[in-house]
Design an enzyme around this catalytic site. Structure first.
Site, PDB file in Angstrom:
ATOM      1  N   HIS A 241      -2.690   7.977   6.105  1.00  0.00           N
ATOM      2  CA  HIS A 241      -2.915   6.649   5.527  1.00  0.00           C
ATOM      3  C   HIS A 241      -4.320   6.182   5.904  1.00  0.00           C
ATOM      4  CE1 HIS A 241      -1.921   2.871   3.730  1.00  0.00           C
ATOM      5  NE2 HIS A 241      -2.040   2.200   4.860  1.00  0.00           N
TER       6      HIS A 241
ATOM      7  N   LYS B 250      -9.537   8.043   2.279  1.00  0.00           N
ATOM      8  CA  LYS B 250     -10.019   6.661   2.100  1.00  0.00           C
ATOM      9  C   LYS B 250     -11.446   6.519   2.604  1.00  0.00           C
ATOM     10  CE  LYS B 250      -5.569   4.192   2.294  1.00  0.00           C
ATOM     11  NZ  LYS B 250      -4.649   5.334   2.481  1.00  0.00           N
TER      12      LYS B 250
ATOM     13  N   HIS C 150      -9.880   1.783   0.207  1.00  0.00           N
ATOM     14  CA  HIS C 150      -8.418   1.672   0.149  1.00  0.00           C
ATOM     15  C   HIS C 150      -8.002   1.153  -1.221  1.00  0.00           C
ATOM     16  CE1 HIS C 150      -4.360   1.146   1.070  1.00  0.00           C
ATOM     17  NE2 HIS C 150      -4.411   0.399   2.151  1.00  0.00           N
TER      18      HIS C 150
ATOM     19  N   PHE D 149       1.811  -3.394   4.034  1.00  0.00           N
ATOM     20  CA  PHE D 149       2.205  -4.695   4.563  1.00  0.00           C
ATOM     21  C   PHE D 149       3.693  -4.908   4.298  1.00  0.00           C
ATOM     22  CE2 PHE D 149      -2.072  -7.221   4.339  1.00  0.00           C
ATOM     23  CZ  PHE D 149      -2.599  -6.406   5.313  1.00  0.00           C
TER      24      PHE D 149
ATOM     25  N   CYS E 193       0.809  -1.224   0.000  1.00  0.00           N
ATOM     26  CA  CYS E 193       0.000   0.000   0.000  1.00  0.00           C
ATOM     27  C   CYS E 193       0.838   1.269   0.000  1.00  0.00           C
ATOM     28  CB  CYS E 193      -0.954  -0.014   1.191  1.00  0.00           C
ATOM     29  SG  CYS E 193      -1.986  -1.489   1.227  1.00  0.00           S
TER      30      CYS E 193
ATOM     31  N   GLU F  72      -0.470   5.335  13.632  1.00  0.00           N
ATOM     32  CA  GLU F  72      -0.301   6.544  12.835  1.00  0.00           C
ATOM     33  C   GLU F  72      -0.598   7.783  13.668  1.00  0.00           C
ATOM     34  OE1 GLU F  72      -1.318   8.463   8.472  1.00  0.00           O
ATOM     35  OE2 GLU F  72      -2.587   6.855   9.209  1.00  0.00           O
TER      36      GLU F  72
END
Length: 410
Positions: free
Chosen positions: A303, A332, A337, A396, A164, A314
């Site tokens: 994010h 998002k 996403h 990831f 991502c 975050e």
């Protein structure tokens, strides 16, 4: 070595909330989310029934029917966004040195739709029935390759695959290629089309996806009730240029790219460092390269995936670096996403926010979780002076990529 300034002169987007920058921004300002029931396949036997699908994709504008046989949907999205970006930048490839024009367009997964179709075909009908274009359609580098072939770009051409964080890493790679003089122009961004039975089932089995049935409450970053992300799809591509090159051809400059930070948590395959320290380091690196202080940053496009572990870390990272006052929002909440395309689409959102002096809200979010201390903008957007902004992406594998932008001022 002389360091060049790098500017953005155009961008193209296809997304769940619009297929032009104007439509995309209007949706963000007016609170029109793009999340709804999955229509690509029958999801009745699954626990997840919502996604952020691209709607009314203008296929006929740039493609002919046979292109569907030669390219996976993610490549079509990538090419569309690239051609729209070139058009916005008013860049004529016939007037450019093709060796000085590059493409860095990423995908987290690549042609998952094609992979799924051909693996099923192999299983049900045997190896001789697998289509000859299976691998060329499914490879994750083919979005970039197809763009380069379409426009005749013969400079750098690559796909950076960091889950991502892929699109932000693509923008960062393109930025450095121009900054240090290797290219004059680079098309940078990401594309993804993974709303398939395999994609949804895979993320659902990780319990990463929201099972909420209400589209307005499915992607709710930083909310007390958040329970997973919503799959999205689409593409964003930005035209990055050497400032002198852009000025010499009379281009309209939209923003300046001033910094890029990249780190790895080296912690876990899917979970970020609990304290967000890897993300914090990436934000600091982006600001260091930009030559700015935390107090200069007026907006953070988070994010913000609507997952518990990601957003707690975050928020901690943002507070550690910026304190509790810098405005933060996650787009998002509108799109879901977009995985490997997220950073590019969110870069466009960030630049549009700077150009319009307006911070989009985090849609759907109604009550912040007690573990969120960052200054999340929700309920409604807000007008703000935005000289600098950053956009975060984390993937990831522990990948952290942050890009810093400066509002363009002559």
């Amino acid at each position: 070595m002389t360091e060049n300034r790098v500017v953005v002169t155009g961008y193209g987007v296809t997304s769940p909330i619009g297929n032009t920058p104007e439509e995309f921004w209007s949706s963000l300002v007016n609170g029109r989310i793009g999340i709804g029931p999955i229509t690509r396949f029958d999801s009745s036997d699954m626990s997840v029934h919502l996604a952020g699908e691209v709607k009314d994709f203008p296929f006929d504008k740039h493609f002919v029917k046979k292109d569907k046989n030669r390219m996976d949907r993610y490549s079509l999205y990538a090419i569309y966004a690239a051609l729209e970006a070139l058009d916005m930048a008013d860049l004529d490839m016939d007037e450019e040195d093709p060796d000085r024009v590059g493409v860095v367009v990423s995908s987290g997964i690549g042609g998952l739709e094609e992979m799924e179709e051909q693996i099923i075909r192999l299983h049900e009908r045997g190896p001789k029935r697998v289509q000859p274009m299976f691998l060329p359609k499914s490879l994750s580098n083919m979005g970039a390759g197809n763009i380069a072939m379409r426009i005749g770009a013969q400079g750098i051409c690559k796909s950076v695959t960091t889950a991502c964080a892929s699109a932000n890493d693509a923008i960062g790679e393109a930025f450095r290629s121009i900054k240090f003089g290797y290219q004059d122009v680079v098309l940078a961004g990401g594309s993804e089309s993974s709303i398939t039975r395999t994609g949804v089932a895979g993320f659902a089995s990780l319990t990463a996806l929201s099972t909420t049935e209400d589209p307005n409450r499915a992607s709710i970053p930083f909310d007390k009730a958040r329970n997973g992300f919503v799959m999205g799809e689409g593409a964003g591509v930005l035209v990055l240029e050497n400032l002198d090159h852009a000025l010499n051809r009379g281009a309209t400059i939209l923003a300046e790219v001033v910094g890029y930070g990249n780190t790895c948590d080296a912690h876990h395959m899917t979970s970020p460092l609990p304290d967000g320290s890897g993300a914090a380091k990436a934000m600091k690196l982006a600001m260091k390269e930009a030559g700015i202080a935390p107090s200069d940053v007026a907006y953070i496009n988070a994010h913000g995936t609507s997952t518990q572990a990601n957003e707690k870390g975050e928020s901690q990272a943002i507070v550690a670096v910026f304190g509790e006052k810098t405005p933060v929002s996650s787009t998002k909440s509108f799109t879901g996403h977009l995985l490997g395309a997220a950073g590019a689409v969110e870069a466009i959102a960030t630049i549009e926010a700077m150009r319009h002096s307006f911070i989009p809200m985090t849609a759907g979010t109604s009550e912040l979780s007690e573990d969120i201390k960052a200054n999340v903008v929700y309920g409604q957007g807000q007008a703000a002076d935005l000289p600098y902004a950053i956009s975060n992406t984390f993937g990831f594998g522990g990948h952290n990529a942050v890009v810093a932008f400066k509002r363009w001022e002559e």
